[in-house]
Design an enzyme around this catalytic site. Structure first.
Site, short mmCIF file in Angstrom:
data_model
loop_
_atom_site.label_atom_id
_atom_site.label_comp_id
_atom_site.label_asym_id
_atom_site.label_seq_id
_atom_site.Cartn_x
_atom_site.Cartn_y
_atom_site.Cartn_z
CB SER A 333 -0.92 0.01 1.22
OG SER A 333 -1.68 -1.16 1.25
CG ASP A 372 -10.69 -2.85 1.49
OD1 ASP A 372 -10.58 -1.94 0.64
OD2 ASP A 372 -10.26 -2.77 2.67
CG HIS A 378 -12.41 1.28 3.98
ND1 HIS A 378 -11.67 1.36 5.13
CD2 HIS A 378 -11.76 0.38 3.20
CE1 HIS A 378 -10.61 0.57 5.05
NE2 HIS A 378 -10.65 -0.05 3.87
CB CYS A 391 -10.01 2.37 0.79
SG CYS A 391 -11.31 1.55 -0.13
#
Lengths: 640, 377
Positions: A333, A372, A378, A391
Site C-alpha cells: 500500500s 479489501d 470502508h 482502502c
C-alpha cells in the site's frame, strides 16, 4: 656508364669519403671511450657499492603502502580509520622450502590449514621479492610464538602495517562496506604496480565505490636484506645510498550519514530482519542506511578464516545481504499516494469523487472478487480518506481506469523499477510490471498474457511489482519535495589529508517529476497526513511536535526457503507479511524522508511506523532516547 | 688506391685458405671477427639463458641461417644490388603500410606480418633498404650533394622511419634514420647541412613527442631518474647497473653472476645480455667484446675505403657505422647511459630476426668489396 658520371670528380669524392670515414672514426673513438668510461665508473670506482647491493646484501625494493583515507560522518565522527597492526609476511624467493615452511607455520598455529590453498595462490601471484602478507592481525601471543621459532622460518618475518579499523563495528556496515584481502578477481581489475604493498581493497559500499580516492598512492623504499632475507642496516663508508619515495595518503571522505541517528535506527531494528533508509529530500543526502542483521566489518579487515566466512555466508538471516539496496519486496500500500497522483495527472480521478467500498471490487463482466483488507468495507470514501484508510477497493478501481502502462510509466518517474543512482554499487532495480515487460520476461506463450486482474492488484502494490527500501525512501523524498529529485548519495565531500582542502561533491539533481497541477501534490500529501491523523498510523504520530506525512504497507510472503521447513516455529514467523512504512516530515517542508521495512513484521502501522517515528525524532529533535530504543523490540505485534 | 691494391694482393697470394675465401667472395679478417663475436655470444647465452642448451641450439641455428644468407648475398654483383635498391625500398614501404593498416584496424601495436610459416617484420628490411636506396640515389650525383638531392634523400629516410615509429616501434625507427643519415654524412654533407638536418630532427622529435605512447615517454623520462619508479620501468636499469657494477674488473665468473642467475636482471638473454657479460666476465670481458665489435667496424670501414664507386662506398660505410650504433645504443642502454629502447646487442642477443639481418648486411658489404675490381673507376 651514363653521361652524368663524367661531371663527377672521382678523385675528389674518394678523398671526401676518406675524410668522412676518418671523422666518423674519431666520433666512434669518442663514443667508445664514453662506453668504456661508463664501465670503468660502474665496475671499478662504484664496484664496492654495487657489490654491496648485489652480493652479501641484496637490495630489496619495499613498497610503502599509503594510509587509506579516513571516513567520517556528517558531524566528523570517525566511521573508518587505520590502526597499526602486526602481520606475518613472506618473501617467496627467500624461502628455501615453501611447503615445509607453510606446514611448520600451520603446526605453530600461525596459519589456518584451511587457508593454505589461498595462501599459495597469493604467494605465487606477487612480483619477485615482494613481501606477501600471509597472516594479518597477529596477537601478542602469536608474535611470541613466532619469535621463539623464528630461525625455522627463513624468508618469513613480522611487519607492522596500518590496518583498517571500524570503531562503530556493525553500525552502518551496509553503507560503509568494508575492506578485504585482494582477491584474484581484484588483481585482474587493478593496476598491480599501484597496489604493490597493499593487501586490502574496498569490497562493498563506500569503501568499494570510492576505492580510487581512498587508496592513495603507494610509495617505496629500498631496503637491504641479508642472504637469509632479513632486513639489515649498514653504516660507515660502505653504507649504500638507499632511495625512497614517500607514499601519498588516501583522501578522506565526509559522509552524509548522521551517526547518532544511524545508531537509533540500527538499535530500533537490531534483532530483526529489517532495513531503514532515511534521506534528506532537499539534496538526496542519506541520513541513515540500515540493513539488519549486519556483521562486523573488522572481521573482514582482519581476514576471516574460511569457516568464519562460511558461517556468515550460510546464516539463515543472511547478515551479508544488504536489504536496503538489494532486498526487493512488493511495496504494498505504500504506493497508493502515487497511484492517486497518477489518477489526478491522467485525469481519471478527482480529489472529490467518492467511491463506495463494500469490501470487494469486481471487474466488469467478471465475478471474481478482489477483497479489501477490511472485510466489511470502508463505506464511501474520497481520495484523501482512501489513502488515509488505505482502502484497497478505491485503488483497485483507480488502477483499472489507469491501465497498467500509464501506471508503470508514472511510477517510473519516482525511481521505481530502475536504480536510484545512489553513489555506491550493488543496488537492485526492483520491478515495474507491464504488459510489454511480461511479453519478454516469460518464455511460455501462456505466461506472457497480461490479465486485467494483474492491473487491479498492481494498484495496491502487489503482484509482480518489487521495490527496495532505498527506492521507497527515494519515492517518499520525491513526494515530500513536490517533485524535485536528487540521486541518493552518501559522500558529500572529499578532503585532502595533507592540505585539508575540502572538495564538495555537489548533489546530483535528477529529472523533476511533473504532475498536471501543483495542487495535486497537496492532495497526495493530505492523504499521507490523514494516515497519521485518524488514519492507519495515527498512534505513531501521537505527541509529535512536527507534522508527519506517512503511509503504511504490507507485503505478502508467498514462499518459504526449503532449508527452513523443519523448524515449526521459524516457519510460522517467516510466513508472516512484511511490514512497510514510508514517511516524510515536517510535511510542509520535509527535512527527512524515511522508509522502514521489517521482514515478517506483519503490520506496517504496528511494527514499521514506530521505528520511523524514532528515526524522525532523532533527526529532527535530536532526541536519542536509549531507554526507548531498548524497549523497542517489545512493540512487535498487534494487527491493523 | 694504393692500399686497395695492396690488400687485394695479400688476399690473393698468401695461402690456399685465402684463395678459398676469395673464391667465396668473403673477407677473411672480417669473417673471423664476426665469428668470434658470435662464438662469444653463444658462450654467454648458455649462461644467460639459465644453462639452457635448447637456447644455444636455436641461437646457433640462427647463426647458420645468417651465415648462409651472408654467403649468398656476397655472390651478388654490386650493380644488381644497386638496381635492386629502389624496388626493395618500394616493396618495404608497401609492406609497412599494410602492417600499419592492420595495426590501425586491430587497434593495437603491430610490427609483424604473419606469413603463416613465419612472422616477419618489414621494418627490419628497411634497416638495409633505406641506406641502400640513399646510396643508390646519391650514386650518380656529384658529391657533396646539393639541396635538391638532399631533400629527396630526406624523404627516402623519413617516410619508412615515420611508418615504423607509428607502429609504434621507436627504436627501429630511430635506427632507420641513423642508417640513412650516416649515408648522407659519408656522402659529404656540409656542416651547414648537418646543422639543418639536426634542426629538422629536433623539430620532428618535438612534434613526435606528442605522438609517443605513454610507455615510451615514460622510458625516456626514466633515464633521467630511474629511481622515480623503481617497481616499474626503472627496475630494468637499476638491476642492470647493479649487475654491471658488481661484476668488477674480472667478473663473478661464468655461470656465477647472482644478478643474472637469480633473475634479478630482466630480459637477461635478450636486450640485457650485455649486463650478463659485464657481471660474469667483468670489465675485461666487456672490453674484449667491445674491442671485437670495434675490430669489425674498423675492418669494415677500411674495406669501404677500398671501393671504387659511390654506391659501394656509401653503403658499406653506412653498414659499418650502423653496426657500431647498434652496439653503442644497446651497451649504453644497459649501462644506464641511454633510455631503454629495446635494441638488441648484434650477434649476441637471443631471438628475433636481428642475427640474420646483421649477417646479411655484412654479406652485402663483402659483395661490394669482393666485386670492386669489376666496377670501373
Amino acid at each position: 656508364m651514363p653521361a652524368r658520371t663524367t661531371i663527377k670528380d672521382h678523385w675528389g669524392e674518394q678523398r671526401l669519403f676518406e675524410q668522412r670515414v676518418l671523422l666518423a672514426a674519431a666520433v666512434l673513438a669518442v663514443l667508445f671511450a664514453v662506453l668504456v668510461g661508463r664501465l670503468v665508473w660502474l665496475q671499478i670506482l662504484e664496484h664496492d657499492y654495487y657489490t654491496e647491493l648485489s652480493q652479501g646484501n641484496r637490495i630489496r625494493i619495499e613498497p610503502l603502502p599509503a594510509p587509506r583515507g579516513t571516513i567520517y560522518d556528517r558531524h566528523g565522527n570517525i566511521l573508518a580509520e587505520n590502526r597499526p597492526a602486526y602481520q606475518l609476511e613472506l618473501v617467496r624467493e627467500q624461502v628455501p622450502d615453501l611447503e615445509g615452511t607453510l606446514a611448520k607455520l600451520v603446526e605453530a598455529g600461525l596459519l589456518a590449514a584451511e587457508d593454505l590453498d589461498d595462501t599459495r595462490r597469493l604467494v605465487n601471484s606477487r612480483r619477485p621479492f615482494e613481501p606477501v602478507p600471509i597472516r594479518l592481525r597477529l596477537t601478542d601471543e602469536d608474535i611470541a610464538r613466532f619469535a621463539v621459532r623464528r630461525f625455522e622460518f627463513q624468508g618469513v618475518d613480522i611487519a607492522t602495517r596500518l590496518a583498517r579499523y571500524y570503531p562503530e563495528g556493525e553500525i552502518a556496515v551496509h553503507a560503509l562496506g568494508h575492506v578485504g584481502a585482494i582477491s584474484e578477481g581484484d588483481l585482474e581489475r587493478i593496476d598491480r604496480a599501484a597496489y604493490a604493498g597493499t593487501s586490502m581493497i574496498g569490497k562493498l559500499g563506500v569503501e568499494a565505490a570510492y576505492e580510487d580516492a581512498l587508496h592513495g598512492r603507494n610509495g617505496s623504499r629500498e631496503v637491504l636484506v641479508n642472504a637469509r632475507g632479513r632486513s639489515v642496516e649498514r653504516v660507515g663508508p660502505l653504507a649504500p645510498r638507499l632511495g625512497s619515495v614517500a607514499p601519498l595518503a588516501g583522501r578522506e571522505l565526509l559522509l552524509s550519514i548522521d551517526l547518532p541517528v544511524q545508531r537509533v535506527a540500527e538499535k530500533a531494528v537490531w534483532d530483526q530482519r529489517a532495513a531503514v533508509v532515511a534521506i534528506d529530500p532537499s539534496n538526496g543526502d542519506i541520513i541513515a542506511l540500515v540493513s539488519r542483521p549486519g556483521f562486523d566489518p573488522n572481521g573482514f579487515a582482519r581476514g576471516l578464516t574460511r569457516s568464519e566466512f562460511v558461517a556468515l555466508n550460510t546464516d539463515i538471516d543472511r547478515p551479508l545481504f544488504n536489504r536496503a539496496l538489494r532486498g526487493v519486496y512488493p511495496p504494498g500500500s505504500t504506493i497508493k499516494p502515487l497511484v492517486a497522483l497518477a489518477g489526478l495527472t491522467y485525469g481519471v480521478a478527482t480529489p472529490r469523487d467518492a467511491v463506495a467500498c463494500r469490501g470487494y471490487f469486481m471487474l466488469p463482466g467478471s465475478s471474481h472478487r478482489f477483497r479489501d483488507w477490511k472485510p466489511r468495507g470502508h463505506g464511501s470514501l474520497a481520495m484523501v480518506q482512501a489513502i488515509a484508510q488505505s482502502c484497497d477497493v478505491y485503488f483497485y478501481g483507480l488502477a483499472a481506469r489507469l491501465g497498467p502502462d500509464r501506471l508503470a510509466e508514472f511510477l517510473g518517474h519516482f525511481g521505481l523499477g530502475r536504480p536510484t543512482g545512489i553513489d555506491i554499487g550493488g543496488e537492485k532495480s526492483g520491478l515495474l510490471p507491464s504488459p510489454a515487460w511480461k511479453r519478454q520476461a516469460f518464455a511460455r506463450k501462456q505466461d506472457q498474457v497480461w490479465f486485467p486482474g494483474e492491473t487491479v492488484i498492481f494498484g495496491i502494490g502487489q503482484g509482480f511489482m518489487l521495490a527496495t527500501p532505498l527506492q521507497l525512501a527515494h519515492m517518499a523524498a520525491i513526494i515530500g519535495a513536490r517533485g524535485s529529485t536528487f540521486a541518493p548519495r552518501l559522500v558529500t565531500a572529499i578532503r585532502d589529508p595533507v592540505t585539508r582542502k575540502v572538495e564538495p561533491v555537489p548533489p546530483k539533481p535528477l529529472q523533476t517529476v511533473s504532475v498536471a497541477s501543483p495542487e495535486h501534490w497537496q492532495v497526495a500529501i493530505d492523504g499521507m497526513l490523514a494516515v497519521m491523523q485518524g488514519g492507519t498510523a495515527t498512534r505513531s504520530a501521537q505527541g509529535a511536535p512536527y507534522r508527519i506525512a506517512g503511509k503504511t504497507g504490507t507485503a505478502q510472503v508467498f514462499t518459504v526457503g526449503q532449508s527452513e521447513k523443519y523448524d515449526e516455529k521459524a516457519i510460522d514467523e517467516r510466513l508472516r507479511d512484511h511490514a512497510w512504512f514510508v514517511a516524510f516530515a515536517p510535511a510542509e517542508d520535509p527535512k527527512i524522508a524515511v522508509a522502514v521495512l521489517v521482514e515478517n513484521g506483519r503490520s506496517g502501522s504496528g511494527t514499521a511506523a514506530p521505528i520511523a517515528r524514532r528515526v524522525m525524532d532523532a533527526y529532527l529533535l535530536r532526541k536519542f532516547d536509549d531507554a526507548a530504543s531498548a524497549a523497542a523490540p517489545g512493540a512487535l505485534g498487534g494487527g491493523e | 688506391m694504393s692500399y686497395g691494391r695492396l690488400a687485394g694482393a695479400t688476399g690473393r697470394t698468401f695461402s690456399a685458405g685465402a684463395s678459398l675465401l676469395s673464391t667465396l667472395r668473403l673477407d677473411g679478417p672480417l669473417l673471423v671477427g664476426l665469428a668470434l663475436i658470435a662464438l662469444y655470444g653463444q658462450f654467454v647465452l648458455y649462461s644467460a639463458s639459465g644453462q639452457d642448451w635448447g637456447a644455444v641450439v636455436r641461437g646457433t641455428t640462427r647463426i647458420a641461417i645468417g651465415a648462409v644468407t651472408m654467403l649468398v648475398l656476397a655472390q651478388l654483383r654490386p650493380g644488381f644490388l644497386r638496381r635492386l635498391a629502389p624496388w626493395l625500398f618500394a616493396a618495404g614501404v608497401v609492406l609497412l603500410l599494410i602492417v600499419d593498416l592492420i595495426g590501425y584496424i586491430g587497434k593495437g601495436a603491430q610490427r609483424w606480418l604473419d606469413l603463416g610459416l613465419f612472422r616477419f617484420q618489414p621494418s627490419e628490411i628497411m634497416k638495409l633498404a633505406v641506406p641502400m636506396t640513399c646510396a643508390w640515389w646519391l650514386h650518380e650525383r656529384p658529391l657533396p650533394p646539393d639541396l635538391r638531392t638532399l631533400a629527396v634523400a630526406a624523404v627516402i629516410i623519413l617516410v619508412p622511419a615515420g611508418l615504423t615509429i607509428v607502429q609504434p616501434d621507436l627504436g627501429t625507427g630511430m635506427l632507420i634514420i641513423a642508417a640513412g643519415g650516416l649515408v648522407l654524412l659519408l656522402a659529404g654533407l656540409s656542416a651547414r647541412g648537418i646543422a639543418l638536418l639536426a634542426l629538422a630532427a629536433a623539430g620532428a622529435a618535438a612534434i613526435g613527442w606528442n605522438f609517443l605512447h605513454e610507455y615510451q615517454r615514460k622510458r625516456v623520462l626514466m633515464l633521467l631518474d630511474p629511481q622515480s619508479d623503481p617497481l616499474g620501468a626503472g627496475y630494468h636499469i637499476i638491476q642492470s647497473t647493479i649487475a654491471i657494477g658488481s661484476g668488477g674488473v674480472f667478473g663473478k665468473g661464468w655461470l656465477k653472476g647472482s644478478q643474472g642467475q637469480l633473475e634479478f636482471l630482466p630480459e637477461r638473454s635478450t636486450d640485457f645480455v650485455f649486463a650478463v657479460v659485464a657481471e660474469e666476465l667483468g670489465l675485461v670481458g666487456a672490453i674484449v667484446l667491445l674491442l671485437l665489435y670495434l675490430f669489425v667496424v674498423a675492418r669494415s670501414l677500411y674495406l669501404s675505403m677500398q671501393m671504387g664507386d659511390t654506391f659501394s662506398r656509401l653503403l658499406s660505410g653506412s653498414i659499418a657505422l650502423t653496426f657500431f650504433v647498434y652496439v653503442f645504443i644497446n651497451a649504453g642502454m644497459v649501462s644506464g647511459l641511454l633510455p631503454v629502447v629495446g635494441v638488441p646487442l648484434p650477434l649476441v642477443s637471443y631471438g628475433g630476426t636481428s642475427m640474420v639481418t646483421v649477417l646479411a648486411s655484412f654479406g652485402i658489404l663483402m659483395s661490394l668489396y669482393s666485386h670492386r675490381k669489376l666496377v670501373s673507376t
